[in-house]
Write an enzyme that holds these catalytic residues in place. Sequence first.
Site, short mmCIF file in Angstrom:
data_model
loop_
_atom_site.label_atom_id
_atom_site.label_comp_id
_atom_site.label_asym_id
_atom_site.label_seq_id
_atom_site.Cartn_x
_atom_site.Cartn_y
_atom_site.Cartn_z
N SER A 152 22.88 -2.84 23.00
CA SER A 152 24.09 -3.94 22.94
C SER A 152 23.73 -4.91 22.24
O SER A 152 23.63 -4.76 21.02
CB SER A 152 24.11 -4.26 24.74
OG SER A 152 25.32 -5.11 24.92
N ASP A 229 31.79 2.86 29.37
CA ASP A 229 31.08 1.50 29.31
C ASP A 229 32.30 0.35 29.20
O ASP A 229 33.10 0.44 28.45
CB ASP A 229 30.22 1.44 27.92
CG ASP A 229 29.74 0.20 27.73
OD1 ASP A 229 30.08 -0.79 27.95
OD2 ASP A 229 28.63 0.24 26.78
N HIS A 263 27.03 1.01 30.66
CA HIS A 263 26.32 0.19 29.70
C HIS A 263 24.78 0.09 30.12
O HIS A 263 24.16 -0.70 29.22
CB HIS A 263 27.19 -1.14 29.48
CG HIS A 263 26.53 -2.00 28.41
ND1 HIS A 263 27.12 -1.46 26.96
CD2 HIS A 263 26.11 -3.26 28.39
CE1 HIS A 263 26.46 -2.58 26.25
NE2 HIS A 263 25.97 -3.33 27.01
#
Length: 285
Positions: A152, A229, A263
């Site tokens: 991320s 996600d 995610h």
Amino acid sequence: VRTMALTQVSANKCCGGYQKVFEHDSSELKCKMKFAIYLPPKAESGKCPVLYWLSGLTCTEQNFITKAGSQRAASEHGIIIVAPDTSPRGCNIDGEDESWDFGTGAGFYVDATQDPWKTNYRMYSYITEELPRLINSNFPADPEKMSISGHSMGGHGALICALKNPGKYKAVSAFAPICNPVQCAWGQKAFSGYLGPDKSTWEAYDATILAASYSGPELDILIDQGREDQFLSSSQLLPDNLIAACSEKKIPVVFRLQQGYDHSYYFVYSFINDHVKHHAKYLNA
């Protein structure tokens, strides 16, 4: 070279090696910082290559080492994995704890140029300069062999470190990276705060823009992205923009859209072995 004082915070035997955490006074960040380091069994008898792992928003050095399950593959391939924290801590800057996506836990791997952040929020220099020096002088690390990965915000960090420093990192990979921060809400908020209103200064920390002008040795990029996600669907990650820039510049990217994955660290855990193997191919070459 003066070895900077390290304090061991914890040590746990794991997969034949040791998962440790250390604390030190950072000269770049002007505060006490912790980092995690996995020392594989091979580190007992010789120098090992180092994979740097950069974590995402809200994380500390703990998330990766407790949730990703990287130790077994690192042990097998003889790779040291260093997982630093994601921002300076306890700098008593007004507003540093007001939001989860800016300030504490959200350093974005940039060197801030704006008050009140610029004194402490120098994560880019910390990751690319201070931390490798510290690791190379205190551990059995091969200084010629390092690579970088992350998740991320940390995937963004890994990509920019590799693209901004041609040849420094043998390989790069990322899980659900923020690929084009100048075009997404997270990036715009962070870059406005740390780098100020002049958007041309933001481009130095945007993987898509850096890829478009990359002219270094071949860099093999592996990216995994979960199809479910929520940050992909809310246009925070924008991987298509990076892929387009890379194909334009003939930078090899393996991009895998993983059906059903989100995610979280459940996603990272599911594919971490592939990533360690990707790095091992270059680090152990």
